[in-house]
Design an enzyme around this catalytic site. Structure first.
Site, PDB file in Angstrom:
ATOM      1  N   SER A 179       0.853  -1.180   0.093  1.00  6.54           N
ATOM      2  CA  SER A 179       0.086  -0.166   0.002  1.00  6.54           C
ATOM      3  C   SER A 179       0.831   1.214  -0.243  1.00  6.54           C
ATOM      4  CB  SER A 179      -1.049  -0.068   1.194  1.00  6.54           C
ATOM      5  OG  SER A 179      -1.977   1.090   1.028  1.00  6.54           O
ATOM      6  N   HIS A 215      -7.649  -4.775  -0.998  1.00 12.33           N
ATOM      7  CA  HIS A 215      -6.245  -4.138  -0.697  1.00 12.33           C
ATOM      8  C   HIS A 215      -5.736  -4.689   0.560  1.00 12.33           C
ATOM      9  CE1 HIS A 215      -3.718  -0.821  -0.939  1.00 12.33           C
ATOM     10  NE2 HIS A 215      -3.821  -0.478   0.488  1.00 12.33           N
ATOM     11  N   ASP A 250      -8.275  -5.844  -5.181  1.00 14.30           N
ATOM     12  CA  ASP A 250      -7.899  -4.642  -4.606  1.00 14.30           C
ATOM     13  C   ASP A 250      -8.322  -3.590  -5.660  1.00 14.30           C
ATOM     14  OD1 ASP A 250      -6.739  -2.345  -3.781  1.00 14.30           O
ATOM     15  OD2 ASP A 250      -4.473  -3.149  -3.933  1.00 14.30           O
TER      16      ASP A 250
END
Lengths: 375, 375
Positions: B158, B348, B315
């Site tokens: 991320s 995610h 995601d």
């Protein structure tokens, strides 16, 4: 023969009318508002045997003003002018179209912002929490008031489609056909979550005061930001990339998407009422036809009309699988149901944008209904 | 030989340490904070030739506490304990792992909530707006302080993955390899929009006062609701359906998703600082490697290390196509880059959940790097 004057691709329609209920309207949750007015508009002409009436159901923030303009000076026509008009899918040369402002909405029907005659102040927090059943029952009162026993069709998109399905469940004998697009029997959890977050944003606005904010002349920032959340749920990832991407406003460090969201939030907060927004959206989230009737099959067990169900592949608020479930349940009951998934990058809002894609199936469907009922 | 005591699947690590900068830290946007402390933790042992160091970069709300526990009584280990440990992907029997608390974060590095010695009050609104470059430069200071010239690997997911890519762009000679997952060269517009909405929610909290709220003991409701928005971006539609669906809490009309979001918002607002949240998230949105370097190819033109890039099919914050773009740019520069899209319903957050899926490729990749550099 029509009483409407055509201008360009639209027409000059009639002003809104009101069904006045001096005895009031009783809400599903038990409270009543007295007196209560239901605002509606009609388009085209009702035929002699009252058999050509189509009810179109509006979505969250729209009004009874489904099509046409009130005067040539109006900037924009009604919310579904692309579908309702002369030569359009809901053809006013053939059909008499009715649209009723939802119970809870602030566009003419007695609303939270309306003055409570007992106090001389807006109802505000005292206005009941509404349900989709309340909305459909109010529509039914208008239809009956117009002397119509059976509707040729009930049609709508998004929350409008949810009302359509509720009509088929609650008043199956009053409906010859349904057209539901971008809507299903319940909002899936992703949409519910975003809606709940939107309501939390409004409710945590320091100036909201549990809905009694009408002495504050300022726009509620919470409503603006909640509307931004709502707007996001209408846009597909593709549309976001195509329209905005990571572009900045010219000569500014502000992202274009930021500017767009601010514009939408600000515009909305100037025209729409926060109490109406939270009530109608909560009603949308609470509606669950499976929960109410035990199953989708049971909900549609008495429905003998026909059905056209349309989903949009990029709609993540009501994904195609949710719309297809309704089709399966209708067919299980022997209903002649047509389901189609339309390919578009416009997401949930496609029912308000892609008229070239949704007009042909709707027109064909209505023609078939007309043949089936011998008209 | 390790100084860590193992307990169960984790270990007792070392307390955080601080790189003290009495002359302060100069931010990319021009301001400085003096003095400035950078909090970091290390795990495992640095070898004699200082060639086994791996930097792991944390995401938005995490800390330098990447793995292990401070004591046996700790309820939970560090944020990437599933990946960093003895016998794990980043194997502490082989590697010396460093994690640095981000500039702007409230977990030990001098932060908006830290006391400004000039005023005796928290910096609050006076704390600069940070950039990913600031974060990476601070990490570089720690790495140099530890006497390490070249990192075996820089890894993260991320926002951590974005720092990894910035390392390869800014300090290509200091990195032998990169592992980036669930992150790309810029946040696509959908994520930017949700982040912006989250910040608007915080900034419109009546008690936020432009960031000078530290005399208010109450949790900021705006931070709670913004965290709910953030949480939604980490969850796939599949995970939402599986975990919550439209289920209600037992004996209540409240949706389970509502209860979950409230729980997450409340927990977060008790432990994290709103000024840190808005600054780090804004830095994430502002980072755009193409914008900074002209193109992805130019950004990685000097990078001669190897790369492992991992995306997760569900995601939607960093869709696989965004991660693949980085792979294409690296390969265009002749970099030996491996790209893989992992199938998972966890969206995610998969980089914090699906250790069984990400461990094998990371372990294999690090083994190959070790062979390549002859260690």
């Amino acid at each position: 023969m029509s009483s409407h004057t055509r201008i360009g691709s639209t027409f000059i329609g009639r002003p809104p009318r009101y069904l006045e209920l001096p005895e009031g309207f009783g809400f599903e949750h038990g409270q009543a508002i007295r007196p209560f007015n239901i605002c509606y508009e009609t388009f085209g002409e009702l035929n002699a045997d009252r058999s050509n009436a189509i009810l179109v159901c509006h979505a969250l923030s729209a009004s009874a003003h489904a099509a046409g303009k009130y005067s040539a000076e109006d900037e924009k026509p009604g919310w579904w002018d692309g579908m309702v008009g002369f030569g359009k899918a809901f053809d006013l040369d053939r059909y008499f179209v009715i649209c009723v402002n939802l119970v809870g909405s602030c566009w003419g029907t007695t609303a939270p912002a309306s003055v409570n005659p007992d106090t001389g102040k807006p109802y505000g927090s005292l206005y009941p929490w509404v349900t989709i059943t309340d909305m459909v029952r109010a529509q039914r009162l208008v239809v009956e008031h117009l002397g119509i026993e059976k509707l040729r069709c009930v049609a709508g998109g998004s929350l409008g489609a949810m009302q359509v399905l509720m009509w088929a469940s609650l008043f199956p004998d009053a409906v010859e056909s349904i057209v539901a697009m971008a809507g299903a029997a319940a909002v899936p959890v992703e949409g519910v979550a975003w809606h709940i977050i939107g309501r939390k944003i409004i409710e945590s606005d320091f100036h909201f005061h549990n809905g009694d904010y009408y002495d504050n002349p300022e726009a509620l920032r919470g409503l603006q930001v909640a509307r931004m959340v709502g707007h996001m749920t209408y846009l597909s990832q593709e549309a976001l990339e195509r329209k905005f991407g990571r572009r900045r406003r010219h000569g500014s460090s502000q992202f274009e998407i930021d500017s767009y969201l601010e514009y939408q939030g600000s515009k909305f907060s100037k025209s729409y009422d926060a109490n109406s927004y939270v009530r109608i959206q909560a009603a949308m989230d609470e509606m669950d036809i499976e929960e109410i009737f035990g199953s989708l099959e049971q909900a549609f067990a008495r429905y003998r009309g026909k059905a056209l169900l349309i989903s949009f592949d990029s709609d993540w608020l009501f994904p195609p699988t949710e719309v297809e479930k309704v089709d399966v349940a209708l067919k299980a009951n022997g209903v002649e149901s047509t389901y189609m998934e339309i390919v578009t990058g416009n997401g949930h809002d496609a029912f308000l944008i892609d008229f070239h894609l949704i007009t042909p199936p709707v027109r064909d469907f209505l023609t078939r209904i007309g043949v089936a009922v011998g008209r």
